[in-house]
Structures are given as C-alpha cells and as structure tokens.
Design a protein around this motif. Structure first.
Motif, PDB file in Angstrom:
ATOM      1  N   LEU A 165       0.830  -1.203   0.000  1.00 32.76           N
ATOM      2  CA  LEU A 165       0.000   0.000   0.000  1.00 32.76           C
ATOM      3  C   LEU A 165       0.862   1.251   0.000  1.00 32.76           C
ATOM      4  O   LEU A 165       0.437   2.312  -0.454  1.00 32.76           O
ATOM      5  CB  LEU A 165      -0.911   0.012   1.233  1.00 32.76           C
ATOM      6  N   VAL A 166       2.071   1.131   0.533  1.00 28.37           N
ATOM      7  CA  VAL A 166       2.941   2.300   0.645  1.00 28.37           C
ATOM      8  C   VAL A 166       3.864   2.413  -0.554  1.00 28.37           C
ATOM      9  O   VAL A 166       4.003   3.475  -1.153  1.00 28.37           O
ATOM     10  CB  VAL A 166       3.756   2.230   1.957  1.00 28.37           C
ATOM     11  N   SER A 167       4.519   1.317  -0.917  1.00 28.82           N
ATOM     12  CA  SER A 167       5.462   1.363  -2.026  1.00 28.82           C
ATOM     13  C   SER A 167       5.265   0.139  -2.913  1.00 28.82           C
ATOM     14  O   SER A 167       5.349  -0.989  -2.446  1.00 28.82           O
ATOM     15  CB  SER A 167       6.904   1.397  -1.508  1.00 28.82           C
ATOM     16  N   MET A 168       4.991   0.355  -4.184  1.00 32.52           N
ATOM     17  CA  MET A 168       4.690  -0.754  -5.089  1.00 32.52           C
ATOM     18  C   MET A 168       5.946  -1.565  -5.377  1.00 32.52           C
ATOM     19  O   MET A 168       7.068  -1.105  -5.221  1.00 32.52           O
ATOM     20  CB  MET A 168       4.106  -0.226  -6.399  1.00 32.52           C
ATOM     21  N   GLU A 169       5.728  -2.774  -5.850  1.00 32.09           N
ATOM     22  CA  GLU A 169       6.818  -3.667  -6.210  1.00 32.09           C
ATOM     23  C   GLU A 169       7.593  -3.119  -7.404  1.00 32.09           C
ATOM     24  O   GLU A 169       7.027  -2.539  -8.326  1.00 32.09           O
ATOM     25  CB  GLU A 169       6.237  -5.057  -6.524  1.00 32.09           C
ATOM     26  N   ASP A 170       8.918  -3.320  -7.379  1.00 30.68           N
ATOM     27  CA  ASP A 170       9.769  -2.908  -8.502  1.00 30.68           C
ATOM     28  C   ASP A 170       9.269  -3.462  -9.831  1.00 30.68           C
ATOM     29  O   ASP A 170       9.464  -2.856 -10.887  1.00 30.68           O
ATOM     30  CB  ASP A 170      11.196  -3.407  -8.296  1.00 30.68           C
ATOM     31  N   ALA A 171       8.641  -4.640  -9.763  1.00 30.51           N
ATOM     32  CA  ALA A 171       8.221  -5.322 -10.980  1.00 30.51           C
ATOM     33  C   ALA A 171       7.211  -4.525 -11.793  1.00 30.51           C
ATOM     34  O   ALA A 171       6.926  -4.877 -12.938  1.00 30.51           O
ATOM     35  CB  ALA A 171       7.620  -6.675 -10.619  1.00 30.51           C
ATOM     36  N   ALA A 172       6.689  -3.451 -11.239  1.00 28.65           N
ATOM     37  CA  ALA A 172       5.726  -2.643 -11.973  1.00 28.65           C
ATOM     38  C   ALA A 172       6.302  -2.116 -13.283  1.00 28.65           C
ATOM     39  O   ALA A 172       5.562  -1.828 -14.224  1.00 28.65           O
ATOM     40  CB  ALA A 172       5.253  -1.474 -11.105  1.00 28.65           C
ATOM     41  N   VAL A 173       7.621  -1.981 -13.363  1.00 32.37           N
ATOM     42  CA  VAL A 173       8.233  -1.446 -14.575  1.00 32.37           C
ATOM     43  C   VAL A 173       8.907  -2.528 -15.427  1.00 32.37           C
ATOM     44  O   VAL A 173       9.335  -2.264 -16.546  1.00 32.37           O
ATOM     45  CB  VAL A 173       9.265  -0.355 -14.207  1.00 32.37           C
TER      46      VAL A 173
END
Length: 395
Positions: free
Chosen positions: A331-339
């Motif tokens: 909820l605070v910081s998304m997973e690196d895999a988003a990119v």
C-alpha cells in the motif's frame, strides 16, 4: 565454471563495460543456454528456508528452471531435497505447493515414498521383475547445503563449496534475515512477471528514490549507506533508516513503526547470483525465491517471516508490515516489478542497455560504489558474460 563457447549466432559483448546488449533478454536460444549453464550448472540456488517445513512431514514443492523439487522434513527432523520425479517412470510425485504428509504416492503406478525419499511400497511382486529391490529406487537428490536455515541446491558436481560461493557474505545473509536466520514463516505472496529473469536480476539501487516515491515522501531512508559486490555475481546494500516525525501522508503511522530500532542497518538487501534476494526493511523480513519460467516469464515467490521468540504483538506487527509495506500488494510502495514488463518490451528494440550513475570509466569494471549507484550491477554482468562464454569485442 561451465565450458566457455559462444552461441550461434554469435553474441559479441560490447567492449564498454557500461553496455549490455538488449537482445540477450529476448532471445529464446540464449534463454535455453542460460538454463543449462547457470540454473543447471555450477551455481547454488536457494529453494526454501527450513522454517517453511518446521514439523515432521511438512513439505514444499518448487522448481529450479524446469526441474521439479520436493523439500521435506523427515521423522528424524532432518531436511531433505529430492527431485519431484518418480524413480520408476518419472512422473511428478507431488503437485501441492505445500502441506504435511508422511508418504508420497505417485499416481501412475502407486509407488510410495517416505519423507526421506525411500521407496516404501509398490505393487510389484517378486515374480514381476527379476532382481528388483526397493532399496535401489529412492527418489534422486541434488547436492544440498544449508546456511542460517536457507536451503541451497546445485545440480552440478563441479559447483564450488557453499562457503566459496557465499564469499564471506554469510553475516550479511544473516543480517538480511533478521540477524541469525532463526525464522518463523508468516505467509506468501506470489506473482508472475512478464519479463526475462535477468530483468529482475538487474534490479538496481538507483531506481529506489525514483520509482519508490514513498521513500522520499515518508523520509524513510537517510543518506548513509553502502553497496557491496563481489566478482561472482552477488551484490547488496545496507542503509541507515530514518523515520518521519509528526504527521505523515499515512492515516496510521504504526504501519511504519520500527520496533527493533536498529537504524544503522535498518534497510538491507542481499542478492545472490543468479536470482535469490533476502530483504529486510524496518521489521519486515522477506526471502524472494525467483525462478525463470520462459524467456518472457519469471515467477516470484515472496516468503515473509518473523523471528523465533516474537510475541503475538510483534508477530502481528510483522504480518501487517509485510503485507502492506512493500511488495506486490504494498500500500505504501509498489513492487519494482511494476516497470519490468516495459523493460522487456523495450528489449526488442536494437541497441544496448547503458549504465550511467557511478560510472567513472568505460573499460574497467568498477569496484567502488555509493549507496544509489547503478554501476554496482556491472561486476555481476561481467560474471554472467564469462559463464555464458560471450566474447568481448576489441576496444
């Protein structure tokens, strides 16, 4: 190290160490060779932590590349890792991700194996197979090593010792697992990346203040920290943490409370070549078991842990922080895999990935790094190049 021979068509690695060819991320022939040379070759791969199978009969199934494995805790309390393939005709024996059994039955011909992989029952009669003995047909096993409860396997007899593989990083591994590796499983997140495995392997430190805006918005990470690398593909970082004072963008600041309060090493990560990562941030302890599935698909299994001796309040705090702070459901910081999928799509364009931050020369492998330099990835790429047998072009 595996035999060095070039692939066909030949891959010529750029002379500039800051350049990595894009096509190695998207070529099927290179992916198949990586399975052979790296994942089935002379490397150690973590597949589980002992705390995932704490009781007699507990088991976990997993894969290294396409090779199925079965991890068990036997009646003597010992850890076993076996190929999840029947010693009779090779059928997969167990399909569940985890559970508890004292006996594993192959559905093809009803051969039964105990928690150590010993064949304890099958429908053969003495007259059915001349000279047959159950003792000759256990489940086969790879080489295994256990460090701070982390279970490693290798499929090669040529793989160096686990001590040489870790290269003095045992203490950093322990620190990333909360101090000593005495863990208690809290739960899992699992996701599939539509990207090549090396995209995850190449995840750098520079992106954190860019992609993870929350790190700056919440003033989590201070400026003090360091990266460390070796010449066999491992790297990591340890950073000092600071927490925001007063009102934040969160409605409930307890989500980022740091109960252990070891601020000097409050954020740490260790990436072991080729794909494992241990990550500790605040009170969240996570092991990331990553596996290549296809040239364009990678599976991430996030396992979250508490420590032995945690009381109920601390256990619930770790669960809440692990579930909500970082990772695929953060909820605070998304997973690196988003990119990562966008990186894979871009990899089909010609040219090179070009590293910039922290590069102080174009032809020498860097050896010193600041906290957020992307150049810390370069030694790992050089190790990959050598294992794959890619020749470097002349200057």
């Amino acid at each position: 190290m595996n035999e060095a021979r070039s692939l066909s068509p030949e891959v010529i690695w750029p002379a500039k160490v800051s350049h990595v060819p894009k096509d190695i991320f998207v070529r099927e022939d290179i992916y198949r060779e990586e399975l052979k040379r790296i994942f089935y070759g002379a490397e150690w791969t973590p597949v589980a932590h002992a705390s995932e199978v704490p009781n007699v009969g507990d088991f976990k199934t997993c894969f290294v590349g396409e090779v199925p494995l079965l991890v068990t805790r036997d009646e003597e309390g010992e850890i076993n890792v076996m190929y999840n393939s029947c010693s009779h005709r090779g059928a997969q024996v167990e399909t569940k991700a985890y559970g508890n059994k004292r006996r594993f039955e192959c559905p093809y011909h009803r051969w039964n194996f105990d928690t150590r992989g010993k064949l304890i029952g099958c429908p053969l009669k003495p007259e059915d197979s001349e000279g047959f003995s159950r003792d000759d047909y256990p489940l086969m096993k790879p080489r295994v090593a256990i460090v701070h409860g982390l279970i490693f396997v290798t499929f090669s007899e040529e793989t160096r010792s686990i001590e040489d593989f870790l290269d003095g990083y045992e203490d950093k591994l322990a620190n990333a697992m909360g101090g000593d590796g005495r863990l208690v499983l809290l739960g899992y997140h699992r996701l599939t990346l539509h990207a090549n495995w090396k995209t995850y392997h190449d995840n750098d430190a520079w992106h954190a203040p860019l992609l993870h805006l929350a790190f700056r918005m919440l003033n989590w990470q201070g400026g003090k920290g360091s990266q460390f690398v070796n010449d066999t593909g491992h790297r990591g970082f340890e950073s000092m943490l600071s927490l925001p004072k007063g009102k934040t963008m969160l409605n409930d600041n307890s989500l980022i409370e740091y109960k252990e309060a070891n601020f000097e090493r409050g954020s740490c990560s260790l990436h072991l070549f080729p794909l494992f990562a241990a990550v500790k941030h605040l009170d969240s302890i996570g092991l990331r078991f990553v596996n290549p599935v296809a040239v364009d698909k990678t599976e991430l299994h996030f396992a979250y842990f508490g420590r032995e001796g945690d009381d109920e309040e601390m256990r619930n705090h770790r669960i809440r922080q692990s579930s909500n702070l970082l990772g695929p459901c953060g909820l605070v910081s998304m997973e690196d895999a988003a990119v990562f999928q966008r990186l894979h799509i871009g990899g089909h364009a010609p040219g090179h990935q070009i590293f910039q931050k922290g590069m102080r020369g174009q032809y020498e492998i860097p050896t010193e790094f600041s906290q957020n330099d992307e150049s810390a990835n370069i030694p790992s790429w050089e190790y990959y190049r050598k294992v794959m047998g890619f020749e470097k072009e002349a200057r």
